[in-house]
Design an enzyme around this catalytic site. Structure first.
Site, PDB file in Angstrom:
ATOM      1  N   ASP A 381       0.827  -1.212   0.000  1.00 32.05           N
ATOM      2  CA  ASP A 381       0.000   0.000   0.000  1.00 32.05           C
ATOM      3  C   ASP A 381       0.863   1.264   0.000  1.00 32.05           C
ATOM      4  O   ASP A 381       1.957   1.277   0.553  1.00 32.05           O
ATOM      5  CB  ASP A 381      -0.902  -0.032   1.243  1.00 32.05           C
ATOM      6  CG  ASP A 381      -2.094   0.896   1.080  1.00 32.05           C
ATOM      7  OD1 ASP A 381      -2.275   1.447  -0.025  1.00 32.05           O
ATOM      8  OD2 ASP A 381      -2.837   1.065   2.065  1.00 32.05           O
ATOM      9  N   HIS A 398       2.866   3.304  -9.004  1.00 32.36           N
ATOM     10  CA  HIS A 398       2.775   1.851  -9.220  1.00 32.36           C
ATOM     11  C   HIS A 398       4.034   1.333  -9.913  1.00 32.36           C
ATOM     12  O   HIS A 398       4.537   0.262  -9.592  1.00 32.36           O
ATOM     13  CB  HIS A 398       1.531   1.512 -10.049  1.00 32.36           C
ATOM     14  CG  HIS A 398       0.259   1.926  -9.361  1.00 32.36           C
ATOM     15  ND1 HIS A 398      -0.013   1.582  -8.071  1.00 32.36           N
ATOM     16  CD2 HIS A 398      -0.800   2.681  -9.790  1.00 32.36           C
ATOM     17  CE1 HIS A 398      -1.196   2.092  -7.708  1.00 32.36           C
ATOM     18  NE2 HIS A 398      -1.682   2.769  -8.744  1.00 32.36           N
ATOM     19  N   LEU A 490      11.844 -20.044  -3.899  1.00 31.11           N
ATOM     20  CA  LEU A 490      10.685 -19.309  -3.389  1.00 31.11           C
ATOM     21  C   LEU A 490       9.445 -19.555  -4.265  1.00 31.11           C
ATOM     22  O   LEU A 490       9.560 -19.572  -5.487  1.00 31.11           O
ATOM     23  CB  LEU A 490      11.042 -17.811  -3.419  1.00 31.11           C
ATOM     24  CG  LEU A 490       9.945 -16.829  -3.096  1.00 31.11           C
ATOM     25  CD1 LEU A 490       9.668 -16.833  -1.593  1.00 31.11           C
ATOM     26  CD2 LEU A 490      10.349 -15.413  -3.544  1.00 31.11           C
TER      27      LEU A 490
HETATM   28  C1  FPP Z   1      -1.804   0.025  -3.553  1.00 29.70           C
HETATM   29  O1  FPP Z   1      -1.399   1.359  -3.509  1.00 29.70           O
HETATM   30  C2  FPP Z   1      -1.144  -0.635  -4.685  1.00 29.70           C
HETATM   31  C3  FPP Z   1      -1.805  -1.205  -5.755  1.00 29.70           C
HETATM   32  C4  FPP Z   1      -3.267  -1.261  -5.858  1.00 29.70           C
HETATM   33  C5  FPP Z   1      -1.091  -1.768  -6.924  1.00 29.70           C
HETATM   34  C6  FPP Z   1       0.116  -2.567  -6.597  1.00 29.70           C
HETATM   35  C7  FPP Z   1       0.779  -2.889  -7.840  1.00 29.70           C
HETATM   36  C8  FPP Z   1       2.096  -2.835  -8.037  1.00 29.70           C
HETATM   37  C9  FPP Z   1       3.058  -2.494  -6.989  1.00 29.70           C
HETATM   38  C10 FPP Z   1       2.589  -3.149  -9.373  1.00 29.70           C
HETATM   39  C11 FPP Z   1       3.687  -4.167  -9.403  1.00 29.70           C
HETATM   40  C12 FPP Z   1       3.313  -5.474  -8.916  1.00 29.70           C
HETATM   41  C13 FPP Z   1       3.987  -6.608  -9.252  1.00 29.70           C
HETATM   42  C14 FPP Z   1       3.574  -7.852  -8.626  1.00 29.70           C
HETATM   43  C15 FPP Z   1       5.073  -6.606 -10.248  1.00 29.70           C
HETATM   44  P1  FPP Z   1      -2.494   2.520  -3.627  1.00 29.70           P
HETATM   45  O2  FPP Z   1      -2.673   2.870  -5.052  1.00 29.70           O
HETATM   46  O3  FPP Z   1      -3.739   2.057  -2.938  1.00 29.70           O
HETATM   47  O4  FPP Z   1      -1.796   3.651  -2.855  1.00 29.70           O
HETATM   48  P2  FPP Z   1      -2.526   4.777  -1.998  1.00 29.70           P
HETATM   49  O5  FPP Z   1      -3.185   4.101  -0.856  1.00 29.70           O
HETATM   50  O6  FPP Z   1      -1.375   5.651  -1.568  1.00 29.70           O
HETATM   51  O7  FPP Z   1      -3.468   5.474  -2.928  1.00 29.70           O
END
Ligand code: FPP
Length: 621
Positions: A381, A398, A490
């Site tokens: 997050d 992201h 893993l």
């Molecule tokens: C949450 O942060 C994150 C996500 C919904 C997306 C996670 C995806 C990645 C990290 C891409 C890469 C993944 C892999 C497996 C290669 P948020 O957008 O909710 O952040 P916020 O709470 O600050 O808005």
């Protein structure tokens, strides 16, 4: 090419009727005479021991047949060693063990003095097959030599999964290597498992007379106990009303299990024809078993030639048409012996590399084995807030998050973690605006294309459902899952279009279907039955659930697996994390006391200690 000994010609049957057929000739253009003779022997063993299997192999493209004969002949050789009636059980087990070990050496050498193993070694090299998964099946065959008892269907199924499924999987890999994958839709996995179960049950019923002659009854106690007296009567070779009722019940069960019309939907037509014909032959076999009555205890029943022809003739026509329209990949020359040790954990042709070290030179902490979590799950997050903090678009957050993912995987490998599960896109994330959704999915796709983990010892898996996801992404996820399936380091599970309640709902539906099919008794459903119907039944419970980004929620992430997880919330945003943060999380976990609802003893082991949100709080469950 190896200069190791060739098979002993005396061991090869050179009877005139064994001249090579067109399939062998075409598929083995580059093979030496000894190898051709080895394949011919495998073909003859298959035809003699199991004409139905032989007929099914004939429905496959000609280039694949020699490899299938080699696989079947190997199964037969091992079964013969394990079943030899005049040999003591310990000696039979020792012979199976010797054969298995010899195969390991032969695979390393790239040749064998035993013709069946010679063909097997050749086909593994030719088709780039990894035979590692057969080790478990061979060990089970060895243990079978000591006799078998199954308390219930679950134990019986576990036996079937261990002994039969790996061989069937090799055939599926063959199809894949040839470019005609027997792809199973994700939601058809349970159908496939039942189908294999049904095939095994049909086999057990067919061979009842031979097994009984050796004092073996390969049926679960659970099934036998429903028909009091049947077990004693069977073991004494007596056909009685309880035996007749038991056979009727089991025949009906096997018929339901092999009748899976939806299983082949979406598959290559040629592969679907083979599986449908297999189901047809098994149903004909079950008819013969039902019609046999008391003679079932004297000899193995066989369907008539006409009945078999009714299934096979149209399948032959349809399969030759299907294959004639399919361009297949014909394998190149054999892999050289130096890289052919397929019973060792070699993963692919390129070999594996260790993760790159951390830039600071930091090394992982030493954690006692009994304090290491087996499974860490992470809610990554804070990407959006990180982007805002840096005056960037959310999508950039992201993108930056992917670098943290790589870092955490490196750290997991270095510290020796077995399972890492990452929440990348939830079923609830569809509520975000379209632009952000497209960006996240595109980032995931480019990570898969770039494949930064390609050469690491990481088995990559996907949890979630295909609906609404771009087809290319689903294909890439499945491809990666398949490519890395034999890796032993893993297990990295990435959750994309995943929702915990969704997972539980679908699992409950699969369980309800199993109950409807008669595979599970609804009155006896236990947690184990539920686990068996989860999309990844082998995923262990989450020991440590880590969420970054200063939020303290579990957000529909792995509710089944994380019931007893230690929760760990940290304030930093995900893109700022690196492997040292994972090590810190694991160190913190290693200090916690876990009780799983029990009262703590003075020196509590991990299995008996309880889960606490923080060490100071009393356990409340
Ligand atoms: C949450 O942060 C994150 C996500 C919904 C997306 C996670 C995806 C990645 C990290 C891409 C890469 C993944 C892999 C497996 C290669 P948020 O957008 O909710 O952040 P916020 O709470 O600050 O808005």
């Amino acid at each position: 090419m190896p200069t190791t000994p060739q098979p002993d010609p005396a061991a090869l049957d050179t009877a005139p009727h064994t001249r090579p057929d067109r399939a062998t000739t075409r598929a083995l253009r580059d093979a030496d005479p000894a190898l051709r003779a080895a394949y011919r022997l495998c073909r003859r063993i298959t035809r003699r021991h199991d004409p139905a299997i032989y007929a099914l192999v004939q429905l496959m493209p000609s280039v694949l047949r020699p490899a299938c004969w080699a696989l079947w002949a190997a199964v037969t050789a091992l079964d013969d060693l394990a079943d030899a009636a005049d040999v003591a059980p310990a000696e039979r087990a020792a012979r199976v063990e010797t054969w298995t070990r010899a195969l390991g050496h032969d695979l390393a050498a790239g040749t064998s003095t035993d013709p069946v193993r010679y063909a097997l070694v050749d086909m593994a090299g030719r088709w780039r097959l990894d035979l590692t998964s057969l080790q478990g099946a061979m060990a089970q065959t060895r243990d079978d030599a000591h006799g078998l008892r199954f308390a219930d269907w679950a134990a019986w199924r576990a036996w079937c999964n261990k002994e039969v499924v790996p061989w069937v999987e090799q055939v599926r890999h063959l199809f894949e290597q040839a470019g005609a994958p027997m792809t199973l839709r994700l939601d058809r996995q349970a159908d496939y498992e039942r189908f294999v179960d049904g095939a095994q049950l049909t086999d057990v019923l067919t061979d009842l007379s031979t097994d009984l002659a050796q004092g073996l009854l390969l049926l679960p106690q659970e099934a036998l106990e429903s028909f009091p007296g049947a077990e004693t009567d069977l073991l004494q070779g007596r056909w009685s009303p309880p035996v007749a009722a038991l056979i009727t019940e089991l025949t009906a069960l096997a018929r339901r299990r092999v009748t899976r019309p939806a299983m082949t939907r979406g598959m290559h037509p040629g592969a679907a024809i083979v599986l449908d014909a297999a189901a047809g032959l098994m149903r004909a076999q079950l008819d013969a078993i039902e019609a046999a009555g008391p003679t079932l205890l004297q000899r193995a029943p066989r369907p008539s030639l006409l009945t078999r022809l009714r299934v096979l003739a149209p399948a032959r026509l349809r399969s030759s048409l299907a294959w004639s329209l399919t361009p297949l990949t014909v394998p190149g020359p054999r892999r050289p012996a130096a890289t052919a040790n397929l019973l060792s954990p070699v993963v692919d042709d390129t070999g594996l590399r260790p993760p790159p070290p951390h830039l600071s030179g930091a090394r992982p902490p030493q954690i006692d084995a009994d304090r290491m979590p087996a499974h860490v799950a992470v809610i990554m997050d804070g990407n959006g807030r990180w982007a805002e903090q840096h005056n960037l678009q959310r999508s950039e957050g992201h993108r930056a998050g992917t670098a943290a993912v790589r870092e955490i995987v490196y750290g997991a490998l270095e510290i020796g973690l077995r399972h890492l599960t990452l929440y990348a896109f939830s079923t609830e994330n569809w509520k975000r605006d379209a632009e952000e959704i497209t960006a996240i999915l595109a980032i995931l796709q480019s990570e898969l294309d770039e494949a930064p983990l390609r050469d690491l010892n990481v088995r990559q898996r996907w949890a979630g459902w295909p609906d609404k996801l771009p087809e290319d992404l689903v294909d890439s996820l499945r491809r990666e899952e398949h490519r890395t399936r034999a890796r032993t380091g893993l297990t990295l599970t990435v959750c994309i279009n995943y929702g915990g309640r969704d997972e539980i709902t679908r699992t409950a539906a699969a369980l309800a279907q199993a109950a409807r099919d008669g595979d599970v008794d609804p009155h006896l459903v236990g947690e184990d039955d539920f686990i068996r119907h989860l999309p990844h039944p082998d995923m262990p419970d989450v020991d440590l659930l880590w969420r970054t980004g200063n939020e303290q929620r579990t957000s529909n992430f792995l509710p089944w697996h994380a019931t007893y997880a230690e929760l760990y919330f940290t304030p930093g945003y995900w893109p700022d994390m690196d492997r040292r943060d994972l090590w810190k999380a694991i160190t913190e976990y290693s200090r916690r006391q876990r009780r799983h609802g029990a009262v703590p003893g003075p020196v509590a082991s991990r299995e008996t200690t309880a889960c606490l949100l923080t060490p100071e709080l009393p356990a409340r469950h």
